[in-house]
Write an enzyme that holds these catalytic residues in place. Structure first.
Site, PDB file in Angstrom:
ATOM      1  N   VAL A 136       0.928  -1.561   0.121  1.00 18.23           N
ATOM      2  CA  VAL A 136       0.306   0.133  -0.018  1.00 18.23           C
ATOM      3  C   VAL A 136       0.636   1.102   0.200  1.00 18.23           C
ATOM      4  CG1 VAL A 136      -1.910   1.205   1.688  1.00 18.23           C
ATOM      5  CG2 VAL A 136      -1.484  -0.792   1.392  1.00 18.23           C
ATOM      6  N   ASP A 204      -7.612  -1.990  -7.672  1.00 17.58           N
ATOM      7  CA  ASP A 204      -6.202  -2.279  -7.216  1.00 17.58           C
ATOM      8  C   ASP A 204      -6.425  -1.140  -5.518  1.00 17.58           C
ATOM      9  OD1 ASP A 204      -3.051  -1.855  -6.972  1.00 17.58           O
ATOM     10  OD2 ASP A 204      -3.343   0.164  -6.572  1.00 17.58           O
ATOM     11  N   LYS A 208      -6.728  -2.413  -1.919  1.00 19.85           N
ATOM     12  CA  LYS A 208      -5.305  -1.413  -0.240  1.00 19.85           C
ATOM     13  C   LYS A 208      -6.393  -1.121   0.802  1.00 19.85           C
ATOM     14  CE  LYS A 208      -2.287  -0.189  -4.061  1.00 19.85           C
ATOM     15  NZ  LYS A 208      -2.082   0.846  -5.286  1.00 19.85           N
TER      16      LYS A 208
HETATM   17  N1  HSE Z   1      -0.774   0.190 -10.382  1.00 14.97           N
HETATM   18  C1  HSE Z   1      -0.358   0.395  -8.708  1.00 14.97           C
HETATM   19  C2  HSE Z   1      -0.802   2.620  -8.733  1.00 14.97           C
HETATM   20  C3  HSE Z   1       1.037   0.524  -8.606  1.00 14.97           C
HETATM   21  O1  HSE Z   1      -0.595   2.809 -10.059  1.00 14.97           O
HETATM   22  O2  HSE Z   1      -1.109   2.560  -7.931  1.00 14.97           O
HETATM   23  C4  HSE Z   1       0.856   0.958  -7.334  1.00 14.97           C
HETATM   24  O3  HSE Z   1       0.925  -0.259  -6.334  1.00 14.97           O
END
Ligand code: HSE
Ligand code: NAP
Length: 433
Positions: A136, A204, A208
């Site tokens: 994270v 994503d 996180k």
């Molecule tokens: N793809 C992710 C971002 C990478 O753009 O934050 C970092 O975790």
């Protein structure tokens, strides 16, 4: 439990030599002295796994293999770094390494978000560490400060920009670039996931946030329980109207205590231009935490990119290597899971920004305000521009109301005779600073 015999050097098995792995491998060579001072023993890249053995990786060819299991199974590997990404086989490889009593450092938020508690339990059973600082916030020290330095606090609220790709895209769109061109550039710069849909659809960021909710609120939470809306389809015009009203648009991950429950959601959000998060641009990430003792604390830095992420990976590596080198005790896992529940999204209260395309005829406002009043939504301000031709844009900023009320009001507004389209509904936060 202790790591058995102190080791004279720490032999590393690296799973993946891509954007992050390559930076890790380079630092192990170029920063040999500083790392060995921090770890208390030299760190040696013993083995490394990739898929395509024909590509140049900047590591000794002798250490490379196409078989990642051979790395976790090797007797000459003391510590495994997993930077392959994806759920499988990464999860299974981490589990096998832990089973074999090898500590693991990973940057893999997907695996930690979905399988973290089970893997942590396995690590504890086997008496080794599983660390994931890089999962994270890229290079920002976050997991360790939230776990250790804010341990005396009850976290009240956490707001975060935790996806570098979407923050980069929104920053470029605010400067007039198209979504497509900004995304292509983010991919070129190594910020995006292998499937950039994970970035733009907020998968994503939800992964996180699930990790942060577990650590900061002690609440058991999976990404599936988190409301998620990405940045696809955002119109630069709304960024411009928002700016006129004093707001910056961010993909914000929010968790906060409300009526004995915890909200957890990720969606495009207008934040006041005065809030510290409004000034976080490009691939940078920031996490704004309000503890009941500490008050507001802001963590910020590069949230994506090989070198920044390698910094966090190597922080974990030196931590574990030090224990291996000294034969130090392994920290027992912390039992901090609370009984609080997540608040259903319909019960979340925010302000909202609405943009409607309407016929430019008398009585339009009366129709709109009646719908809002029926759902107990108060109107804070309005912008209407006289159109050169065609429908007029009406931009509304409301006072706080429940998400369920907004959803119903939006559906009714779209059915009004004067409405051509509801062009945007964006939540607006009045965050503590
Ligand atoms: N793809 C992710 C971002 C990478 O753009 O934050 C970092 O975790
Ligand atoms: P990447 O550039 O795609 O690199 C992945 C590496 O793993 C490549 O070397 C790939 O080999 C190897 N690999 C993948 N599957 C494999 C398999 N089955 N067997 C052997 N090797 C395999 O990914 P990345 O950007 O470095 O990200 C790695 C991890 O760090 C991910 O979990 C990501 O979410 C996380 N992370 C990334 C960033 C960032 O800014 N990039 C920031 C924070 C966290 P080939 O090269 O041969 O394909």
């Amino acid at each position: 439990m202790r790591y058995s015999d102190p080791v004279k050097r720490v032999r590393i098995g690296l799973l993946g030599v891509g954007t992050v792995g390559r930076s890790v491998a380079r630092a192990l060579v170029e920063r040999r002295d500083v790392l060995s001072r921090a770890a208390g023993a030299p760190l040696v890249l013993q083995r490394a796994a990739v898929r395509d053995l024909s590509r140049e990786r900047g590591v000794e060819p002798g250490v490379l293999t196409g078989d990642p299991r051979s790395v976790v199974q090797a007797d000459d590997v003391d510590l495994v770094i997993e930077v392959m990404g994806g759920e499988e086989p990464a999860r299974a490889l981490i589990a096998e390494a832990l089973q074999r009593k090898k500590p693991v450092v990973t940057a893999n938020k997907r695996v930690i978000a979905w399988h973290g508690p089970q893997l942590a339990q396995l690590a504890a059973q086997r008496g080794v560490e599983l660390r994931f600082e890089a999962a994270v916030g890229g290079g920002i020290p976050l997991i360790a400060p939230l776990t250790d330095d804010l341990a005396a606090n009850r976290v009240l609220e956490l707001r975060a920009i935790i996806n570098g790709t979407t923050n980069y895209i929104l920053t470029r769109m605010a400067a007039g670039e198209t979504f497509e061109s900004a995304l292509a550039q983010a991919q070129k710069l190594g910020y995006a996931e292998a499937d950039p849909g994970d970035d733009v659809d907020a998968v994503d960021a939800a992964d996180k946030l699930a990790i942060l909710v577990r650590i900061a609120f002690g609440l058991s939470c999976t990404p599936a329980q988190i409301f998620r809306q990405g940045v696809r389809g955002l119109d630069p015009q709304d960024l411009a109207y928002g700016r006129e009203m004093g707001y910056a648009l961010k993909l914000l991950a929010t968790a906060r205590r409300t009526n004995g429950k915890v909200e957890a959601r990720v969606h495009p959000t207008f934040v006041s231009a005065e809030h510290p998060l409004a000034r976080v641009d490009g691939p940078r990430n920031a996490v704004h935490v309000v503890g009941d003792l500490s008050g507001p604390v802001l963590f910020g830095g590069l949230g994506a990119g090989g070198d920044a992420t390698a910094s966090a990976v190597l922080a974990d590596v030196t931590h574990v290597a030090r224990r291996l080198a000294l034969g130090d005790p392994v920290e027992p896992p912390r039992s901090s899971v609370e009984n609080a529940e997540l608040l259903p999204m319909g019960e979340v209260r925010t302000r909202c920004y609405l943009r409607l395309a309407v016929d430019d005829v008398p009585g339009v406002f009366a129709q709109i305000t009646r719908v809002l009043a029926d759902h107990e939504i108060g109107l804070a301000s309005v912008i209407q521009r006289e159109p050169a031709t065609g429908p007029a844009d009406v931009v509304l900023l409301t006072y706080a109301a429940h998400e369920a009320a907004f959803a119903q009001a939006e559906a009714e507004l779209s059915r009004l005779p004067c409405t051509r389209a509801v062009r945007a509904r964006i939540r607006v936060e009045e965050a503590r600073t």
